[in-house]
Design an enzyme around this catalytic site. Structure first.
Site, PDB file in Angstrom:
ATOM      1  N   HIS A  85      41.446 -47.162 -23.653  1.00  0.00           N
ATOM      2  CA  HIS A  85      41.916 -46.613 -24.926  1.00  0.00           C
ATOM      3  C   HIS A  85      41.964 -45.099 -24.866  1.00  0.00           C
ATOM      4  O   HIS A  85      40.954 -44.424 -25.041  1.00  0.00           O
ATOM      5  CB  HIS A  85      41.010 -47.100 -26.064  1.00  0.00           C
ATOM      6  CG  HIS A  85      41.379 -46.521 -27.392  1.00  0.00           C
ATOM      7  ND1 HIS A  85      40.453 -46.308 -28.392  1.00  0.00           N
ATOM      8  CD2 HIS A  85      42.588 -46.112 -27.894  1.00  0.00           C
ATOM      9  CE1 HIS A  85      41.067 -45.776 -29.448  1.00  0.00           C
ATOM     10  NE2 HIS A  85      42.347 -45.648 -29.170  1.00  0.00           N
ATOM     11  N   SER A  97      43.887 -49.911 -29.422  1.00  0.00           N
ATOM     12  CA  SER A  97      42.744 -49.360 -30.151  1.00  0.00           C
ATOM     13  C   SER A  97      42.067 -50.405 -31.020  1.00  0.00           C
ATOM     14  O   SER A  97      40.983 -50.165 -31.545  1.00  0.00           O
ATOM     15  CB  SER A  97      43.205 -48.191 -31.032  1.00  0.00           C
ATOM     16  OG  SER A  97      44.163 -48.623 -31.969  1.00  0.00           O
TER      17      SER A  97
END
Length: 291
Positions: A27, A5
């Site tokens: 992600h 992230s």
């Protein structure tokens, strides 16, 4: 594909020994078994085939993919830091965690940011910020969260964070408030009252301003992509359309005027209108025409 992230996808690709074109970000938002969103991160060398493959995998998993560019926090978490920055400053200014959360939940957020921090574990963000070389040089920046993490108050998993947890129930914690008040005094942050309207405005306009910068930087292709990220990844109230759509309902000229009004009170360190936003306001155009 990396689920990071915050890490630099291009830095990861640089170690791929001639397969840089095959490296992409994927992600998945937490908890990944529930959340529908995947930020598909296009690195500088990512090939069309790699991106198409990740897109197909995302669809097969029953999730929704949004292609974003590479940069710290990509779209969602980069904006999250702007949103969180304001709630952290208001904590130091005297607003309680539960007051902030209640105001933002009344606006429509599924959970307030302090409850979310406790759920997600405060030590994770604390460790990320310690490694983040580009963070603002401001001792107030995320200081409330950092202070609690330093005390071992990581959130729900330790039974204490912004709140305390008794038999699984979240309760206000006077001890957390006292720690934050003492830190505010150490930093010389004046105490003040906050209305619900101010809490919402500061958090929402911080999101919008950072979103406009993300559009200018090419990290998002269009304002609607940012809205999808925030509605699916952060439970932004869908009835408001997402932060960028919400800004268009306010009208870009009004948004810029309010950002400048906040700068008059809080300074222009964080409250300088994004150039794209200022340009759209001058031209009388909405954010949905950018990108």
């Amino acid at each position: 594909a990396t689920n990071t992230s915050t890490l630099d996808v291009d830095a990861i690709a640089s170690a791929a020994a001639g397969r840089e074109a095959d490296v992409v970000g994927m992600h998945c938002f937490s908890p990944a078994n529930i959340m529908k969103l995947v930020e598909i991160v296009k690195g500088g060398a990512s090939s069309a085939d790699a991106l198409a493959t990740v897109g197909a995998v995302t669809k097969k998993l029953g999730k929704i993919g949004v292609e974003v560019g590479n940069g710290f926090g990509f779209v969602g978490n980069r904006m999250l830091y702007a949103y969180g920055r304001e709630k952290e400053l208001m904590l130091l200014e005297g607003a309680s965690p539960e007051r902030i959360d209640k105001a933002l939940e009344s606006f429509g957020m599924a959970m307030g940011p302090n409850a979310v921090g406790d759920l997600a574990d405060l030590d994770i963000g604390w460790n990320v910020r310690k490694e983040w070389k580009g963070k603002p040089d401001d001792p107030r920046f995320y200081r409330a969260s950092g202070l609690l993490a330093e005390q071992g108050r990581y959130g729900q998993k330790t039974g204490r964070g912004f709140y305390r947890y008794v038999d699984g129930k979240r309760e206000p914690d006077p001890e957390a408030n006292a720690l934050i008040r003492a830190e505010a005094a150490r930093l010389g942050v004046p105490q003040r009252e906050h209305t619900d309207e101010e809490i919402v405005e500061r958090c929402m306009l911080a999101l919008v301003n950072e979103g406009a910068r993300i559009l200018s930087d090419g990290i998002a292709k269009r304002a609607a992509d940012i809205d999808v990220v925030w509605c699916l990844g952060y439970r932004y109230p869908r009835f408001r359309g997402g932060p960028m759509f919400y800004a268009d309902t306010l009208v870009t000229k009004h948004v810029v005027e309010r950002i400048r009004a906040l700068a008059a009170v809080h300074g222009d360190r964080y409250w300088t209108p994004a150039p794209l936003l200022a340009e759209l306001a001058r031209e009388g155009r909405p954010l949905n025409t950018a990108g």
